[in-house]
Write a protein that holds these residues in place. Sequence first.
Motif, PDB file in Angstrom:
ATOM      1  N   ALA A 160       0.817  -1.212   0.000  1.00 24.29           N
ATOM      2  CA  ALA A 160       0.000   0.000   0.000  1.00 24.29           C
ATOM      3  C   ALA A 160       0.850   1.261   0.000  1.00 24.29           C
ATOM      4  CB  ALA A 160      -0.937   0.000   1.212  1.00 24.29           C
ATOM      5  N   THR A 161       2.078   1.169   0.480  1.00 24.48           N
ATOM      6  CA  THR A 161       2.942   2.349   0.536  1.00 24.48           C
ATOM      7  C   THR A 161       3.668   2.608  -0.782  1.00 24.48           C
ATOM      8  OG1 THR A 161       4.893   1.115   1.310  1.00 24.48           O
ATOM      9  CG2 THR A 161       3.347   1.931   2.986  1.00 24.48           C
ATOM     10  N   VAL A 162       3.679   1.626  -1.678  1.00 24.16           N
ATOM     11  CA  VAL A 162       4.372   1.796  -2.959  1.00 24.16           C
ATOM     12  C   VAL A 162       3.464   2.590  -3.890  1.00 24.16           C
ATOM     13  CG1 VAL A 162       5.384   0.625  -4.952  1.00 24.16           C
ATOM     14  CG2 VAL A 162       5.610  -0.363  -2.661  1.00 24.16           C
ATOM     15  N   PRO A 163       3.895   3.779  -4.337  1.00 24.76           N
ATOM     16  CA  PRO A 163       3.013   4.613  -5.169  1.00 24.76           C
ATOM     17  C   PRO A 163       2.893   4.071  -6.591  1.00 24.76           C
ATOM     18  CG  PRO A 163       5.178   5.623  -4.999  1.00 24.76           C
ATOM     19  CD  PRO A 163       5.206   4.419  -4.100  1.00 24.76           C
ATOM     20  N   PHE A 164       1.791   4.414  -7.222  1.00 26.99           N
ATOM     21  CA  PHE A 164       1.631   4.074  -8.635  1.00 26.99           C
ATOM     22  C   PHE A 164       2.490   5.020  -9.470  1.00 26.99           C
ATOM     23  CE2 PHE A 164      -2.254   2.269  -6.880  1.00 26.99           C
ATOM     24  CZ  PHE A 164      -2.294   1.036  -7.525  1.00 26.99           C
ATOM     25  N   ALA A 165       3.017   4.510 -10.559  1.00 26.45           N
ATOM     26  CA  ALA A 165       3.858   5.317 -11.437  1.00 26.45           C
ATOM     27  C   ALA A 165       3.033   6.432 -12.070  1.00 26.45           C
ATOM     28  CB  ALA A 165       4.475   4.444 -12.525  1.00 26.45           C
ATOM     29  N   THR A 166       3.651   7.570 -12.222  1.00 27.59           N
ATOM     30  CA  THR A 166       2.994   8.681 -12.894  1.00 27.59           C
ATOM     31  C   THR A 166       3.280   8.598 -14.392  1.00 27.59           C
ATOM     32  OG1 THR A 166       4.926  10.081 -12.528  1.00 27.59           O
ATOM     33  CG2 THR A 166       3.189  10.137 -10.857  1.00 27.59           C
ATOM     34  N   GLY A 167       2.591   9.405 -15.132  1.00 24.71           N
ATOM     35  CA  GLY A 167       2.803   9.399 -16.576  1.00 24.71           C
ATOM     36  C   GLY A 167       1.814   8.509 -17.293  1.00 24.71           C
ATOM     37  N   PRO A 168       1.927   8.450 -18.607  1.00 30.22           N
ATOM     38  CA  PRO A 168       0.942   7.699 -19.408  1.00 30.22           C
ATOM     39  C   PRO A 168       1.041   6.197 -19.203  1.00 30.22           C
ATOM     40  CG  PRO A 168       2.739   8.472 -20.796  1.00 30.22           C
ATOM     41  CD  PRO A 168       2.951   9.101 -19.451  1.00 30.22           C
ATOM     42  N   ASN A 169      -0.083   5.539 -19.421  1.00 26.38           N
ATOM     43  CA  ASN A 169      -0.143   4.077 -19.380  1.00 26.38           C
ATOM     44  C   ASN A 169      -0.852   3.613 -20.652  1.00 26.38           C
ATOM     45  OD1 ASN A 169      -0.114   1.370 -18.541  1.00 26.38           O
ATOM     46  ND2 ASN A 169      -2.087   1.585 -17.489  1.00 26.38           N
ATOM     47  N   PRO A 170      -0.155   3.664 -21.795  1.00 23.80           N
ATOM     48  CA  PRO A 170      -0.816   3.351 -23.073  1.00 23.80           C
ATOM     49  C   PRO A 170      -1.230   1.893 -23.156  1.00 23.80           C
ATOM     50  CG  PRO A 170       1.559   3.516 -23.380  1.00 23.80           C
ATOM     51  CD  PRO A 170       1.282   3.959 -21.969  1.00 23.80           C
ATOM     52  N   ALA A 171      -2.296   1.646 -23.894  1.00 26.18           N
ATOM     53  CA  ALA A 171      -2.763   0.275 -24.104  1.00 26.18           C
ATOM     54  C   ALA A 171      -1.834  -0.437 -25.070  1.00 26.18           C
ATOM     55  CB  ALA A 171      -4.187   0.286 -24.652  1.00 26.18           C
ATOM     56  N   ALA A 172      -1.699  -1.743 -24.893  1.00 32.22           N
ATOM     57  CA  ALA A 172      -0.863  -2.551 -25.780  1.00 32.22           C
ATOM     58  C   ALA A 172      -1.506  -2.650 -27.161  1.00 32.22           C
ATOM     59  CB  ALA A 172      -0.672  -3.943 -25.195  1.00 32.22           C
ATOM     60  N   ARG A 173      -0.677  -2.937 -28.145  1.00 31.66           N
ATOM     61  CA  ARG A 173      -1.183  -3.136 -29.505  1.00 31.66           C
ATOM     62  C   ARG A 173      -1.911  -4.483 -29.597  1.00 31.66           C
ATOM     63  NH1 ARG A 173       4.085  -1.510 -30.331  1.00 31.66           N
ATOM     64  NH2 ARG A 173       4.680  -3.650 -30.816  1.00 31.66           N
ATOM     65  N   PRO A 174      -2.916  -4.582 -30.434  1.00 32.84           N
ATOM     66  CA  PRO A 174      -3.613  -5.868 -30.600  1.00 32.84           C
ATOM     67  C   PRO A 174      -2.658  -6.929 -31.140  1.00 32.84           C
ATOM     68  CG  PRO A 174      -4.909  -4.075 -31.525  1.00 32.84           C
ATOM     69  CD  PRO A 174      -3.562  -3.506 -31.216  1.00 32.84           C
ATOM     70  N   PHE A 175      -2.870  -8.149 -30.690  1.00 35.15           N
ATOM     71  CA  PHE A 175      -2.052  -9.275 -31.143  1.00 35.15           C
ATOM     72  C   PHE A 175      -2.945 -10.244 -31.909  1.00 35.15           C
ATOM     73  CE2 PHE A 175      -0.799 -13.710 -30.450  1.00 35.15           C
ATOM     74  CZ  PHE A 175       0.474 -13.703 -31.006  1.00 35.15           C
ATOM     75  N   ARG A 176      -2.427 -10.717 -33.028  1.00 34.98           N
ATOM     76  CA  ARG A 176      -3.160 -11.722 -33.801  1.00 34.98           C
ATOM     77  C   ARG A 176      -2.215 -12.873 -34.120  1.00 34.98           C
ATOM     78  NH1 ARG A 176      -5.537  -6.931 -34.929  1.00 34.98           N
ATOM     79  NH2 ARG A 176      -7.818  -6.920 -34.921  1.00 34.98           N
ATOM     80  N   PHE A 177      -2.602 -14.048 -33.703  1.00 37.70           N
ATOM     81  CA  PHE A 177      -1.747 -15.221 -33.859  1.00 37.70           C
ATOM     82  C   PHE A 177      -1.557 -15.541 -35.340  1.00 37.70           C
ATOM     83  CE2 PHE A 177      -0.750 -19.748 -33.884  1.00 37.70           C
ATOM     84  CZ  PHE A 177       0.231 -19.806 -32.893  1.00 37.70           C
ATOM     85  N   GLY A 178      -0.299 -15.861 -35.711  1.00 36.59           N
ATOM     86  CA  GLY A 178       0.009 -16.084 -37.111  1.00 36.59           C
ATOM     87  C   GLY A 178       0.320 -17.511 -37.491  1.00 36.59           C
ATOM     88  N   GLY A 179       0.169 -18.464 -36.571  1.00 39.32           N
ATOM     89  CA  GLY A 179       0.474 -19.851 -36.886  1.00 39.32           C
ATOM     90  C   GLY A 179      -0.694 -20.605 -37.487  1.00 39.32           C
ATOM     91  N   GLY A 180      -0.470 -21.895 -37.755  1.00 40.28           N
ATOM     92  CA  GLY A 180      -1.505 -22.745 -38.322  1.00 40.28           C
ATOM     93  C   GLY A 180      -2.516 -23.202 -37.288  1.00 40.28           C
ATOM     94  N   PRO A 181      -3.508 -23.979 -37.715  1.00 42.64           N
ATOM     95  CA  PRO A 181      -4.584 -24.411 -36.808  1.00 42.64           C
ATOM     96  C   PRO A 181      -4.079 -25.209 -35.606  1.00 42.64           C
ATOM     97  CG  PRO A 181      -5.187 -24.801 -39.091  1.00 42.64           C
ATOM     98  CD  PRO A 181      -3.752 -24.411 -39.104  1.00 42.64           C
ATOM     99  N   ASP A 182      -3.134 -26.125 -35.803  1.00 47.12           N
ATOM    100  CA  ASP A 182      -2.626 -26.921 -34.688  1.00 47.12           C
ATOM    101  C   ASP A 182      -1.861 -26.047 -33.694  1.00 47.12           C
ATOM    102  OD1 ASP A 182      -3.715 -29.171 -35.819  1.00 47.12           O
ATOM    103  OD2 ASP A 182      -1.853 -29.817 -36.787  1.00 47.12           O
ATOM    104  N   ASP A 183      -1.054 -25.134 -34.217  1.00 46.30           N
ATOM    105  CA  ASP A 183      -0.320 -24.231 -33.332  1.00 46.30           C
ATOM    106  C   ASP A 183      -1.269 -23.305 -32.588  1.00 46.30           C
ATOM    107  OD1 ASP A 183       2.520 -24.900 -33.905  1.00 46.30           O
ATOM    108  OD2 ASP A 183       1.951 -24.329 -35.936  1.00 46.30           O
ATOM    109  N   LEU A 184      -2.299 -22.831 -33.262  1.00 46.75           N
ATOM    110  CA  LEU A 184      -3.284 -21.979 -32.613  1.00 46.75           C
ATOM    111  C   LEU A 184      -3.993 -22.727 -31.493  1.00 46.75           C
ATOM    112  CD1 LEU A 184      -4.901 -19.378 -32.367  1.00 46.75           C
ATOM    113  CD2 LEU A 184      -6.405 -20.216 -34.206  1.00 46.75           C
ATOM    114  N   ALA A 185      -4.316 -23.988 -31.720  1.00 49.08           N
ATOM    115  CA  ALA A 185      -4.974 -24.787 -30.679  1.00 49.08           C
ATOM    116  C   ALA A 185      -4.073 -24.936 -29.463  1.00 49.08           C
ATOM    117  CB  ALA A 185      -5.357 -26.151 -31.238  1.00 49.08           C
ATOM    118  N   ARG A 186      -2.778 -25.188 -29.690  1.00 44.76           N
ATOM    119  CA  ARG A 186      -1.856 -25.326 -28.563  1.00 44.76           C
ATOM    120  C   ARG A 186      -1.688 -23.995 -27.828  1.00 44.76           C
ATOM    121  NH1 ARG A 186       0.784 -29.240 -32.110  1.00 44.76           N
ATOM    122  NH2 ARG A 186       2.123 -27.659 -33.088  1.00 44.76           N
ATOM    123  N   ALA A 187      -1.569 -22.898 -28.586  1.00 42.84           N
ATOM    124  CA  ALA A 187      -1.428 -21.584 -27.952  1.00 42.84           C
ATOM    125  C   ALA A 187      -2.667 -21.228 -27.144  1.00 42.84           C
ATOM    126  CB  ALA A 187      -1.173 -20.517 -29.024  1.00 42.84           C
TER     127      ALA A 187
END
Length: 431
Positions: A54-81
Amino acid sequence: MPALVVTTAPLVRSEAAARLAARPQRIVPAAELPPVEPTAFVEIAREDAQSFNATVPFATGPNPAARPFRFGGGPDDLARATDCLAAGVLYEAGDDAVGERAVAQVVLNRLHHPAFPKTVCGVVFQGQERSTGCQFTFTCDGALRRQPSEGGWRRAREIAAAALAGSVYKPVGYATHYHTDWVVPYWSSSLDKITNVGTHLFFRWTGWWGTPPAFNRRPSPSEPVVSKIAYLSTAHGAAPDDAVPLAPESTDDTAIMDSMIAAGATAPEGRFLDQEITPDRDSFLITLPANIAPQLWPALADKTCGKRSYCKVLGWTDAARTPARLPLNTAQIAGMSFSYLRDRAVGVERQLWNCREHKRPVPAQCMKVQAFIPAGELLIDQAAPARGPQGLGGVRRRSADPAIGAPSPILKIDEGKRPVTPPETSPAATP
């Protein structure tokens, strides 16, 4: 009056919490890859941990959202991921859809960061071979022995599938670490606390390694088989012949190099890592990063040169031996590990390794470290084998007779000038 005293009493922290608060924060420079430490917790009572957190302050400054991720592998790799990510969000966040989305975002943030493995399963199960100290505790503390409910597993897979298809959980930004507020990991004081989701606190690395440009790694599309979750996932059942084995702690050298170069590009005067820029602005003396493989040094040199038509890069693996300026003396040339020369005007691009340090498959890729002895007609050839009592080890006499062997051309490096290579002679064997 007693009630007022009790409600406004100062916070009393344990001695352990006070010691934690005094730990300085270290910002890892852009030229040094931040270490990924095994998760280990300070031995501290739950109430003390909550008080300290509770004593550790939150960082100041911007907190930008991450870029969208889209999986690029095949169907079997997507299933495992999907199933690896589903296991991660389910066992880490439990019956909490919002927490599961936050965990999924942290996993994908790590996937884009060169300090972590380059597959979804590799990130989730990093360190799973340890009994303690894995990155996600469920992979090594026996939690996987607990069978999830059918509904819980289905929802976890839906959240995982959405994250792999571009869904972003914006509140955690580019967080790469998190923990519950009743524990204190050893790494927590060295990172920026950026937000909380319920009782979980989320962190990112300080300095450049926590900014969006650092998350530039291209993940691998080939996902490994993880036998630990075979009972949950048919995709992780019997491994096919071409299945990719899980490689714990693996990282991508190319992504590390790209991140470091991106960091150096913003440094004053175009400096990169421990680079010295010589007065002619076309020569670079650099310390080669230990975590970039030797086969990637040409790409490193190419990016260091940028768009220059003429450029030379000379590299040493030992920072203490990296020269500050040209010209080089004999010892500095002998200690060189790599050299790169580009001259687009004449169509030359040449890279050479010190093959006594780093073996190469083609002998033509090996540099010959040589220096002329001013007195006499002797030439030191450090690549020559040692001779017996009848000869001088590493020394051979110059000769104009092709049958004996003409001396190899010497790349003479001079400040502010292009290298001058003697005219080529007909091929001859070198003794």
